[in-house]
Design an enzyme around this catalytic site. Sequence first.
Site, PDB file in Angstrom:
ATOM      1  N   HIS A 197      -7.968   1.734  -4.960  1.00  0.00           N
ATOM      2  CA  HIS A 197      -9.066   1.407  -4.041  1.00  0.00           C
ATOM      3  C   HIS A 197      -9.759   2.712  -3.671  1.00  0.00           C
ATOM      4  CE1 HIS A 197     -10.200  -0.343   0.176  1.00  0.00           C
ATOM      5  NE2 HIS A 197     -11.260  -0.095  -0.576  1.00  0.00           N
ATOM      6  N   ASP A 203      -7.680  -7.043   2.231  1.00  0.00           N
ATOM      7  CA  ASP A 203      -7.062  -5.791   2.627  1.00  0.00           C
ATOM      8  C   ASP A 203      -7.302  -5.528   4.105  1.00  0.00           C
ATOM      9  OD1 ASP A 203      -6.142  -3.191   2.928  1.00  0.00           O
ATOM     10  OD2 ASP A 203      -7.420  -2.331   1.370  1.00  0.00           O
ATOM     11  N   MET A 262      -9.013   8.143  -0.282  1.00  0.00           N
ATOM     12  CA  MET A 262     -10.038   8.393   0.735  1.00  0.00           C
ATOM     13  C   MET A 262     -10.495   9.840   0.653  1.00  0.00           C
ATOM     14  SD  MET A 262      -8.426   6.266   3.934  1.00  0.00           S
ATOM     15  CE  MET A 262      -6.693   6.659   3.715  1.00  0.00           C
ATOM     16  N   ASP A 311      -4.736   3.612  -1.865  1.00  0.00           N
ATOM     17  CA  ASP A 311      -5.966   3.917  -1.142  1.00  0.00           C
ATOM     18  C   ASP A 311      -6.328   5.388  -1.340  1.00  0.00           C
ATOM     19  OD1 ASP A 311      -6.637   1.435   0.202  1.00  0.00           O
ATOM     20  OD2 ASP A 311      -4.792   1.722   1.341  1.00  0.00           O
ATOM     21  N   SER A 337       0.826  -1.203   0.000  1.00  0.00           N
ATOM     22  CA  SER A 337       0.000   0.000   0.000  1.00  0.00           C
ATOM     23  C   SER A 337       0.860   1.252   0.000  1.00  0.00           C
ATOM     24  CB  SER A 337      -0.904   0.004   1.232  1.00  0.00           C
ATOM     25  OG  SER A 337      -1.604   1.230   1.308  1.00  0.00           O
ATOM     26  N   MET A 387     -12.584  -6.626   2.722  1.00  0.00           N
ATOM     27  CA  MET A 387     -11.964  -5.821   3.778  1.00  0.00           C
ATOM     28  C   MET A 387     -11.927  -6.644   5.059  1.00  0.00           C
ATOM     29  SD  MET A 387     -11.109  -2.936   2.406  1.00  0.00           S
ATOM     30  CE  MET A 387     -10.594  -2.150   3.927  1.00  0.00           C
ATOM     31  N   HIS A 432      -0.879  -0.928  -4.382  1.00  0.00           N
ATOM     32  CA  HIS A 432      -2.223  -0.640  -3.884  1.00  0.00           C
ATOM     33  C   HIS A 432      -2.293   0.820  -3.462  1.00  0.00           C
ATOM     34  CE1 HIS A 432      -6.099  -1.729  -2.114  1.00  0.00           C
ATOM     35  NE2 HIS A 432      -5.770  -0.951  -1.082  1.00  0.00           N
ATOM     36  N   MET A 477     -12.113   4.595  -1.743  1.00  0.00           N
ATOM     37  CA  MET A 477     -12.940   4.651  -0.536  1.00  0.00           C
ATOM     38  C   MET A 477     -13.577   6.026  -0.506  1.00  0.00           C
ATOM     39  SD  MET A 477     -10.602   2.732   2.300  1.00  0.00           S
ATOM     40  CE  MET A 477      -8.982   3.119   1.642  1.00  0.00           C
TER      41      MET A 477
END
Length: 192
Positions: free
Chosen positions: A70, A177, A41, A39, A12, A141, A37, A72
């Site tokens: 990813h 994850d 957000m 993330d 990540s 998750m 990866h 979110m």
Amino acid sequence: MVSEAHIQIAPSVLAADFSNLGQQGREATEAGADLIHVDVMDGRFVPNISLGEVVVDAIRRSTHLPLNIHLMIAEPDQLLPSFIKASTDQIIVHAEACTHLHRTLAHIADVGAIAGVALNPHTPADVISHVRDLLGIVLVMTVSPGFGGQAYIHAMEPKIAEVAALLDGYDCDIEVDGGINADNVKTVTEAG
């Protein structure tokens, strides 16, 4: 049990030193990572805010590895064009964040990215039942999304097995994850 030949490692970006992000991407590549990866957000779907398309573009320039984005974020359809433009390889949205999950996944696939759906710990596995043909990834998750450093939720192992059963016969990867480490990786892979 899953063959080890099918296990991929996706470090990540959140674990990187952001003051040296390009070098960190190159180091992950040289260390043998299979994917990166990322993330994303938004402070709405999850409480934290992380990074956007400009940073994704910078990461893309530091590695040839596929980027596993990813999202979110609430209402991901509004930001999909930005991440598609950022030369992403895989885009994962949360089932709960999509008003029309089928439409969102179809859009991702139509532009040539691998479409994925993330399932929060409380989200039933069968949410994927009617979109399996659009999926290249299902992300289970094993922590509540939005915070790093959480403990792995062992109760998700039966859910991983359920997702694996739902995907039998489909060309789709299962990604896990949250809280994965040397102590639990064996039980995670055994679950599916």
